[in-house]
Motif scaffolding. Structure first.
Motif, PDB file in Angstrom:
ATOM      1  N   ASP A 166      38.273  67.356 -59.939  1.00  0.00           N
ATOM      2  CA  ASP A 166      39.335  67.063 -60.904  1.00  0.00           C
ATOM      3  C   ASP A 166      39.902  65.667 -60.672  1.00  0.00           C
ATOM      4  O   ASP A 166      40.157  64.922 -61.626  1.00  0.00           O
ATOM      5  CB  ASP A 166      40.457  68.108 -60.788  1.00  0.00           C
ATOM      6  CG  ASP A 166      40.009  69.494 -61.226  1.00  0.00           C
ATOM      7  OD1 ASP A 166      38.933  69.588 -61.853  1.00  0.00           O
ATOM      8  OD2 ASP A 166      40.720  70.472 -60.931  1.00  0.00           O
ATOM      9  N   SER A 210      42.674  72.220 -63.377  1.00  0.00           N
ATOM     10  CA  SER A 210      42.754  73.664 -63.565  1.00  0.00           C
ATOM     11  C   SER A 210      42.501  74.325 -62.219  1.00  0.00           C
ATOM     12  O   SER A 210      41.483  74.071 -61.580  1.00  0.00           O
ATOM     13  CB  SER A 210      41.720  74.126 -64.590  1.00  0.00           C
ATOM     14  OG  SER A 210      41.721  75.534 -64.718  1.00  0.00           O
ATOM     15  N   ASP A 241      47.666  78.449 -62.452  1.00  0.00           N
ATOM     16  CA  ASP A 241      47.707  79.771 -63.075  1.00  0.00           C
ATOM     17  C   ASP A 241      48.903  80.573 -62.569  1.00  0.00           C
ATOM     18  O   ASP A 241      49.570  81.285 -63.343  1.00  0.00           O
ATOM     19  CB  ASP A 241      46.416  80.531 -62.780  1.00  0.00           C
ATOM     20  CG  ASP A 241      45.206  79.918 -63.466  1.00  0.00           C
ATOM     21  OD1 ASP A 241      45.394  79.150 -64.430  1.00  0.00           O
ATOM     22  OD2 ASP A 241      44.065  80.197 -63.036  1.00  0.00           O
ATOM     23  N   GLN A 292      48.562  74.976 -70.616  1.00  0.00           N
ATOM     24  CA  GLN A 292      48.108  76.306 -70.212  1.00  0.00           C
ATOM     25  C   GLN A 292      48.200  77.311 -71.350  1.00  0.00           C
ATOM     26  O   GLN A 292      47.905  78.491 -71.166  1.00  0.00           O
ATOM     27  CB  GLN A 292      48.939  76.804 -69.022  1.00  0.00           C
ATOM     28  CG  GLN A 292      48.577  76.180 -67.696  1.00  0.00           C
ATOM     29  CD  GLN A 292      47.227  76.665 -67.190  1.00  0.00           C
ATOM     30  OE1 GLN A 292      46.226  75.974 -67.328  1.00  0.00           O
ATOM     31  NE2 GLN A 292      47.187  77.845 -66.608  1.00  0.00           N
TER      32      GLN A 292
END
Length: 501
Positions: free
Chosen positions: A11, A175, A180, A305
């Motif tokens: 990333d 991500s 999350d 998200q």
């Protein structure tokens, strides 16, 4: 310059490579990774290599700088492999770069090198990076720094090594399990009343690494925004239920869940937020400054998200923050948005976002709500064309869409009506005259008021855009608007409205 980047497929690499490639003073970039690169560029050369390979010295030969990003972050079960890649691999990168005659090495460290313990005030680089022997990521980041410091003391002046310690990075290319958890429906933290994060957008992170690549920096540099976001405030921004939990039982439960393969992470990641840092040293050395505040970056993270922002004071309003939030949509439609104006209007229960296009001449004004399931950026090209006809345009994100507040994908008649009234009032005050509100697309079937709202799953036109809902719920709130199918029709309607006026 010639620059080598380890971990180019990560990333971090995905965010940093474009900045290096856009620099006209950098002639070539070597992207090293164990997987093929996800991008191509005339100045970019892909090299398949493990950072533990001693042949990496030959790859580095002729390079002016090495940006070392390769690191095991996502947890694997065999920690001996993790330590071998992170520690032996990093030592090999430093030693090989020196033997190859590289001038600068820029290492991606982390504020986790300080360890998991919170501090009452932001810490600067004078605080020792103690890491944590029972948390592999914290331990390895600190140990890599210790080796770099030891190497520089043993080889004074032979090579410049800088260690950048980023705070929590967010953006369209990031991500992970942590994001999350931070944007889930339920949050749980030890010391939830004091836990906080400094969210940093990937553009600001990449800018700092780019600057470090071109300057002779030595030692550690904190890399984060000036502010921080308490986890309870983060929860309130998105309607998340937040709980404070005892740390030791939480770690034990996480370890058990990881052992049973129920979660992708163990108790090594259960912490009371992160250390808050002071990045003054980096700013003074390089002139670097973040473009987004920690709160704006947090809002972008939530939106990307696919979550909703529920509070009017949480939505982005500055142009740079709005544009970064809708960056995936801009890339999809091929528009950068530099000539538009973003406005947030307070409405009952939240805020409605407008994208304003000034037609300069007195050609009338049109208000256009984005279709259900989309947001204003997907109509920017239509607005731009209308402006060429002298028409002022106000694009509207419906409630629950784009940069407006509201439950994601919900566009019910009451809130939609309030949003359009607010947009029309703004257009009237801003441009004068009587604005005309139309919708682009085929007419909607009339919806009888006593029927329930329709909820359906949709396939977004741009899967990379987290702001596009995967499910919509509406009750015909746009059915009464005049439907137009072309810019010409919209121009004629606005002209007719001016004649009537």
């Amino acid at each position: 310059m010639r620059v080598a980047v380890t971990g180019a497929t990560s990333d971090f690499g995905t965010a940093i490579l474009p900045v290096l490639l856009d620099d006209p003073e950098i002639d070539g970039v070597l992207g090293l990774g164990r997987r093929p690169l996800r991008s191509s560029h005339p100045k970019l050369e892909s090299v398949r290599m493990d950072i533990r390979d001693p042949k990496i010295e030959e790859v580095f030969r002729g390079c002016d700088a090495v940006v070392h990003l390769a690191f095991v972050v996502e947890e694997i079960r065999d920690k001996s492999i993790t330590h071998d890649i992170n520690l032996r691999g990093s030592r090999n990168v430093i030693d090989s770069a020196a033997r190859a005659g590289v001038r600068r090495v820029v290492i991606a460290s982390s504020i986790n090198a300080y360890g998991p313990d919170l501090h009452p005030e932001p810490v600067d680089e004078s605080v020792y990076p103690a890491g944590d022997p029972v948390r592999y990521y914290f331990h390895d980041k600190a140990e890599v720094e210790h080796y770099a410091e030891w190497w520089m003391q043993r080889h004074p002046g032979e090579m410049f090594i800088s260690m950048l310690r980023p705070t929590y990075i967010v953006g369209p290319d990031f991500s992970n399990d942590g994001i999350d958890q931070l944007t889930g429906s339920v949050g749980a933290f030890p010391q939830a009343d004091v836990a906080a994060y400094q969210f940093l957008h990937q553009r600001d992170m990449a800018d700092a690494f780019h600057r470090a690549t071109k300057q002779d920096l030595v030692g550690p540099f904190n890399l984060g925004p000036r502010e921080w976001v308490p986890v309870r405030e983060l929860a309130a921004m998105q309607g998340q239920k937040m709980f404070s939990v005892p740390e030791k039982p939480a770690i034990a439960i996480a370890n058990l869940a990881f052992k049973l393969r129920l979660t992708p992470f163990s108790g090594q990641w259960v912490t009371a937020g992160e250390v808050v840092v002071d990045s003054t040293r980096l700013s003074e050395a390089t002139g670097w400054a973040p473009t987004l505040t920690a709160r704006e970056a947090a809002a972008v993270m939530i939106l990307l998200q696919g979550k909703a922002l529920l509070r009017a004071d949480a939505v982005p309003s500055r142009h740079v923050a709005c544009e970064l939030a809708i960056e995936p949509a801009s890339a999809f439609v091929g528009i950068d948005g530099r000539d538009v104006e973003h406005v947030q209007l307070p409405v009952e229960g939240g805020s409605v976002h407008l994208e304003v296009h000034d037609g300069v001449t007195a050609g009338g004004t049109v208000v256009i709500p984005a279709p259900i399931g989309l947001h204003a950026r997907y109509l920017t090209s239509v607005a731009t064309e209308l402006v060429t006809h002298g028409v002022n345009v106000v694009l509207v994100d419906l409630p629950g869409h784009g940069l407006s507040t509201g439950r994601r994908g919900h566009a019910l008649a009451g809130p939609v009506s309030l949003a359009l009234i607010a947009a029309e009032d703004f257009a009237r005050r801003r441009f004068g005259g009587v604005p005309r509100t139309v919708r682009f697309g085929p007419p909607e079937p009339a919806h009888t008021s006593f029927l329930p709202a329709v909820s359906r799953r949709i396939r977004p036109v741009n899967p990379d855009d987290g702001l596009l809902p995967r499910r919509v719920r509406h009750d015909g709130g746009l059915a009464e608007l005049t439907a137009v199918g072309s810019v010409r029709e919209a121009v004629d309607i606005v002209a007719g409205a001016r004649l009537e006026a």
